[in-house]
Design an enzyme around this catalytic site. Structure first.
Site, mmCIF file in Angstrom:
data_model
loop_
_atom_site.group_PDB
_atom_site.id
_atom_site.type_symbol
_atom_site.label_atom_id
_atom_site.label_comp_id
_atom_site.label_asym_id
_atom_site.label_seq_id
_atom_site.Cartn_x
_atom_site.Cartn_y
_atom_site.Cartn_z
ATOM 1 N N HIS A 34 -8.105 79.193 35.970
ATOM 2 C CA HIS A 34 -8.365 79.418 34.537
ATOM 3 C C HIS A 34 -9.274 80.639 34.353
ATOM 4 C CE1 HIS A 34 -8.804 77.774 30.381
ATOM 5 N NE2 HIS A 34 -10.021 78.297 30.439
ATOM 6 N N ASP A 57 -11.282 82.868 31.690
ATOM 7 C CA ASP A 57 -11.833 82.898 30.333
ATOM 8 C C ASP A 57 -12.065 84.347 29.915
ATOM 9 O OD1 ASP A 57 -12.062 80.160 29.451
ATOM 10 O OD2 ASP A 57 -13.435 79.907 31.130
ATOM 11 N N GLY A 96 -17.125 80.308 24.343
ATOM 12 C CA GLY A 96 -18.048 81.433 24.553
ATOM 13 C C GLY A 96 -18.872 81.320 25.819
ATOM 14 N N PHE A 97 -19.209 80.102 26.198
ATOM 15 C CA PHE A 97 -20.107 79.936 27.344
ATOM 16 C C PHE A 97 -19.746 78.700 28.163
ATOM 17 C CE2 PHE A 97 -22.245 82.169 23.979
ATOM 18 C CZ PHE A 97 -22.730 83.297 24.639
ATOM 19 N N GLY A 98 -20.011 78.781 29.464
ATOM 20 C CA GLY A 98 -19.850 77.611 30.319
ATOM 21 C C GLY A 98 -21.104 76.744 30.227
ATOM 22 N N GLY A 99 -21.028 75.573 30.801
ATOM 23 C CA GLY A 99 -22.198 74.713 30.934
ATOM 24 C C GLY A 99 -22.675 74.038 29.665
ATOM 25 N N GLY A 150 -15.540 74.218 34.790
ATOM 26 C CA GLY A 150 -16.190 75.416 35.319
ATOM 27 C C GLY A 150 -17.443 75.081 36.083
ATOM 28 N N SER A 151 -18.546 74.904 35.360
ATOM 29 C CA SER A 151 -19.838 74.707 36.021
ATOM 30 C C SER A 151 -19.851 73.466 36.918
ATOM 31 C CB SER A 151 -20.951 74.614 34.971
ATOM 32 O OG SER A 151 -20.616 73.684 33.968
ATOM 33 N N SER A 166 -12.382 76.843 35.956
ATOM 34 C CA SER A 166 -12.679 78.040 35.178
ATOM 35 C C SER A 166 -13.573 78.966 35.996
ATOM 36 C CB SER A 166 -13.390 77.659 33.880
ATOM 37 O OG SER A 166 -14.103 78.786 33.406
ATOM 38 N N MET A 216 -13.007 87.011 27.212
ATOM 39 C CA MET A 216 -13.792 87.074 25.959
ATOM 40 C C MET A 216 -14.083 88.529 25.607
ATOM 41 S SD MET A 216 -16.514 84.050 26.727
ATOM 42 C CE MET A 216 -16.039 82.550 27.586
ATOM 43 N N MET A 271 -10.256 72.350 22.890
ATOM 44 C CA MET A 271 -11.608 72.778 23.282
ATOM 45 C C MET A 271 -12.579 71.637 22.981
ATOM 46 S SD MET A 271 -11.465 75.806 24.570
ATOM 47 C CE MET A 271 -13.235 75.961 24.799
ATOM 48 N N HIS A 278 -6.955 82.377 29.288
ATOM 49 C CA HIS A 278 -7.433 81.781 28.029
ATOM 50 C C HIS A 278 -8.039 82.926 27.223
ATOM 51 C CE1 HIS A 278 -10.486 78.824 25.992
ATOM 52 N NE2 HIS A 278 -9.692 79.434 25.129
ATOM 53 N N ASP A 280 -10.744 71.501 27.755
ATOM 54 C CA ASP A 280 -11.611 72.563 28.294
ATOM 55 C C ASP A 280 -13.012 72.469 27.694
ATOM 56 O OD1 ASP A 280 -12.678 74.914 29.280
ATOM 57 O OD2 ASP A 280 -11.279 76.248 28.242
ATOM 58 N N GLY A 281 -14.007 72.246 28.568
ATOM 59 C CA GLY A 281 -15.403 72.306 28.130
ATOM 60 C C GLY A 281 -16.185 71.030 28.373
ATOM 61 N N GLY A 282 -17.287 71.160 29.115
ATOM 62 C CA GLY A 282 -18.191 70.023 29.304
ATOM 63 C C GLY A 282 -17.647 68.908 30.181
ATOM 64 N N MET A 303 -9.814 84.476 24.497
ATOM 65 C CA MET A 303 -10.749 84.306 23.377
ATOM 66 C C MET A 303 -11.055 85.703 22.848
ATOM 67 S SD MET A 303 -13.028 81.356 25.153
ATOM 68 C CE MET A 303 -12.380 81.751 26.770
HETATM 69 C C1 DX5 Z 1 -15.622 78.166 27.178
HETATM 70 C C2 DX5 Z 1 -14.523 78.271 28.203
HETATM 71 C C3 DX5 Z 1 -14.471 77.163 29.211
HETATM 72 C C4 DX5 Z 1 -15.755 77.004 29.971
HETATM 73 C C5 DX5 Z 1 -15.743 75.720 30.738
HETATM 74 O O1 DX5 Z 1 -15.501 79.202 26.276
HETATM 75 O O2 DX5 Z 1 -13.265 78.286 27.562
HETATM 76 O O3 DX5 Z 1 -13.384 77.359 30.090
HETATM 77 O O4 DX5 Z 1 -15.991 78.036 30.825
HETATM 78 O O5 DX5 Z 1 -16.961 75.630 31.389
HETATM 79 P P1 DX5 Z 1 -17.699 74.249 31.642
HETATM 80 O O6 DX5 Z 1 -16.765 73.403 32.471
HETATM 81 O O7 DX5 Z 1 -18.930 74.647 32.369
HETATM 82 O O8 DX5 Z 1 -17.963 73.649 30.308
HETATM 83 ZN ZN ZN Z 2 -11.450 78.260 28.899
#
Ligand code: DX5
Ligand code: ZN
Length: 216
Positions: free
Chosen positions: A32, A34, A141-144, A196-197, A7, A36, A136, A65, A174-176, A67
């Site tokens: 990927h 994101d 909304g946010f990474g990390g 992502g992170s 991401s 928003m 999800m 993706h 997707d996520g964490g 959102m």
């Molecule tokens: C959240 C995004 C994810 C996110 C993943 O809204 O859809 O793609 O960026 O980031 P990490 O891997 O840091 O959770």
């Molecule tokens: Zn995503």
């Protein structure tokens, strides 16, 4: 083997082209994006112009993706900008049937996304006609953010539905994601992992991607 979809949300936006080139060389399978709108989720990122400017830096598939409140209005702009996979949420207040048919007419792949708070059975009616289900594992909304464990059950349910009905869709998560959560989602049946992170904050993209692909 599982596919890795980094991401870009956690990439360095000042050198996005280089980041995409580096992540491609490092062994990523999909890119990927994101997207928003500050309305569907409480954050704003980028629009189709970013996809079209990055398109020349890699031959990998682009996954948008979305959102956003109106994926039915804006998906075509992302498709024209180079997105191969269009991801939209079951939570969007749109006519999902129509959107699925419109995207297929354009010969693009369809990814239906489910938030942590949404019952997975809501997408059952679409399973025979979509290419990917994206589970999800954080609130969008946010990474990390921290991986929400209760979503593993959804992946297991989707895997069981595939076995039972011989559906062809891929399961994406997707996520964490980190090594530990990657191992859990793979065991549950994930085919594609978004990270992502964990990738972009690391010293070696290649090392992390290789390890995410193989970790037990
Ligand atoms: C959240 C995004 C994810 C996110 C993943 O809204 O859809 O793609 O960026 O980031 P990490 O891997 O840091 O959770
Ligand atoms: Zn995503």
């Amino acid at each position: 083997m599982v596919l890795i979809s980094p991401s870009l949300l956690s990439a360095n936006f000042a050198i996005l082209g280089k980041e995409v080139r580096d992540i491609t060389i490092a062994g990523a399978d999909i890119i990927h994006f994101d997207v928003m709108d500050g309305h569907f989720v409480p954050n704003i990122t980028f629009g189709p112009m970013v996809l079209s400017s990055i398109r020349k830096y890699t031959n990998l598939l682009f996954e948008a993706h979305l959102m956003i409140t109106n994926p039915d209005i804006y998906w075509k702009q992302f498709s024209d900008a180079g997105a191969d996979i269009i991801g939209f949420h079951i939570e969007s207040q749109i006519n999902h049937k129509h959107l699925i048919s419109d995207i297929h007419k354009e010969s693009k792949k369809i990814c239906l996304v489910v938030n942590p708070g949404t019952k997975i059975a809501l997408i059952e009616q679409f399973l025979s006609e979509i290419d990917i289900v994206l589970v999800m594992t954080v609130n969008p909304g946010f990474g990390g953010q921290k991986f929400l464990m209760q979503n593993l059950k959804k992946i297991e349910w989707l895997t069981a539905q595939k076995d039972k009905h011989n559906y062809k869709f891929l399961i994406e998560v997707d996520g964490g994601i980190n090594y530990k959560t990657a191992a859990l989602v793979k065991k549950a049946g994930a085919d594609i992992i978004v990270a992502g992170s964990f990738i972009f904050k690391s010293k070696s993209y290649k090392h992390v991607i290789n390890k995410l692909k193989c970790c037990k």
